[in-house]
Design a protein around this motif. Structure first.
Motif, short mmCIF file in Angstrom:
data_model
loop_
_atom_site.label_atom_id
_atom_site.label_comp_id
_atom_site.label_asym_id
_atom_site.label_seq_id
_atom_site.Cartn_x
_atom_site.Cartn_y
_atom_site.Cartn_z
N HIS A 1 -1.42 2.26 -4.93
CA HIS A 1 -0.59 1.27 -4.25
C HIS A 1 0.83 1.37 -4.78
CE1 HIS A 1 -1.95 -0.82 -7.92
NE2 HIS A 1 -0.77 -1.44 -7.86
N TRP A 2 1.80 1.00 -3.95
CA TRP A 2 3.21 1.08 -4.32
C TRP A 2 3.58 -0.11 -5.19
CZ3 TRP A 2 6.94 4.40 -4.71
CH2 TRP A 2 8.25 3.95 -4.87
N ASN A 3 4.22 0.14 -6.32
CA ASN A 3 4.75 -0.91 -7.17
C ASN A 3 6.27 -0.84 -7.07
OD1 ASN A 3 5.88 -2.28 -9.44
ND2 ASN A 3 3.87 -2.28 -10.39
N ALA B 1 6.06 9.34 -0.14
CA ALA B 1 4.68 9.52 0.34
C ALA B 1 3.71 9.21 -0.80
CB ALA B 1 4.48 10.96 0.81
N PRO B 2 2.55 8.64 -0.46
CA PRO B 2 1.54 8.37 -1.50
C PRO B 2 0.90 9.67 -1.98
CG PRO B 2 0.69 7.80 0.65
CD PRO B 2 2.13 8.20 0.86
N PRO B 3 0.25 9.60 -3.14
CA PRO B 3 -0.42 10.81 -3.63
C PRO B 3 -1.56 11.20 -2.71
CG PRO B 3 -1.01 8.91 -4.98
CD PRO B 3 0.06 8.46 -4.03
N PRO B 4 -1.70 12.48 -2.41
CA PRO B 4 -2.75 12.92 -1.50
C PRO B 4 -4.13 12.80 -2.13
CG PRO B 4 -1.56 14.80 -2.38
CD PRO B 4 -0.85 13.58 -2.87
N GLY B 5 -5.06 12.20 -1.40
CA GLY B 5 -6.45 12.13 -1.83
C GLY B 5 -6.73 11.21 -3.00
N VAL B 6 -5.79 10.32 -3.32
CA VAL B 6 -5.97 9.43 -4.47
C VAL B 6 -5.68 8.00 -4.03
CG1 VAL B 6 -5.11 8.88 -6.79
CG2 VAL B 6 -5.23 11.26 -6.05
N LYS C 1 0.82 -1.21 0.00
CA LYS C 1 0.00 0.00 0.00
C LYS C 1 0.86 1.26 0.00
CE LYS C 1 -4.11 1.69 -0.07
NZ LYS C 1 -4.79 1.72 -1.32
N SER C 2 2.03 1.21 0.65
CA SER C 2 2.85 2.41 0.72
C SER C 2 4.34 2.06 0.73
CB SER C 2 2.50 3.21 1.96
OG SER C 2 2.83 2.46 3.11
N HIS C 3 5.16 3.10 0.68
CA HIS C 3 6.60 2.96 0.67
C HIS C 3 7.16 3.76 1.85
CE1 HIS C 3 10.75 3.83 -0.61
NE2 HIS C 3 10.65 2.68 -1.25
N LEU D 1 8.42 -0.95 -10.40
CA LEU D 1 8.47 0.30 -11.17
C LEU D 1 9.02 1.47 -10.34
CD1 LEU D 1 5.06 0.11 -13.06
CD2 LEU D 1 7.33 -0.65 -13.82
N GLY D 2 9.00 1.35 -9.03
CA GLY D 2 9.49 2.42 -8.16
C GLY D 2 8.56 3.61 -8.07
N VAL D 3 7.25 3.38 -8.23
CA VAL D 3 6.26 4.46 -8.20
C VAL D 3 4.96 3.92 -7.60
CG1 VAL D 3 7.15 5.70 -10.21
CG2 VAL D 3 5.46 3.89 -10.53
N TYR D 4 4.07 4.86 -7.24
CA TYR D 4 2.71 4.48 -6.88
C TYR D 4 1.90 4.35 -8.17
CZ TYR D 4 3.52 5.49 -1.98
OH TYR D 4 3.99 5.47 -0.70
#
Length: 116
Positions: free
Chosen positions: A58-60, A50-55, A44-46, A63-66
């Motif tokens: 999930h962390w991949n 930080a995850p995108p706010p209000g969106v 869910k997170s890294h 790929l190194g991104v949400y």
């Protein structure tokens, strides 16, 4: 004076005694869920990004991104959204405005994922 210094040293040592180090879980480089063999690491997170706010996302780890759950080929990392639609673009918010970007403006693993 010596008692005061001794008490300060003892208090410091006692406070440090409660600190422990934990290794990541086996099979997961960042300590998140390890997933099955052949599947990308997903959590869910890294711990750093930080995850995108209000969106919903999930962390991949591959790929190194949400990955944005509600948008196809849309990603997020470090206050920037990335979108693949026959080329890369970026935006500061999911609603845009979207600006074209070349490979130097996209996280490397993400760029390779959609490379032709």
């Amino acid at each position: 004076m010596n008692r005061l210094i001794s008490a300060a040293v003892a208090a410091t040592l006692l406070s440090l005694a409660g600190c422990t180090l934990h290794s990541p879980a086996p099979g997961s480089p960042d300590g998140g869920p390890s997933g099955s063999a052949g599947s990308p690491p997903v959590s869910k997170s890294h711990p750093r990004f930080a995850p995108p706010p209000g969106v919903s996302s999930h962390w991949n780890g591959t790929l190194g991104v949400y990955q944005i759950d509600s948008e196809r080929n849309t990603y997020y990392r470090e206050r920037t959204f990335y979108r693949w639609q026959d080329g890369w673009s970026w935006a500061g918010t999911l609603q845009g405005p979207w600006q074209p970007v070349d490979s130097t403006g996209v996280p490397p693993a993400l760029y390779r994922h959609h490379a032709q």
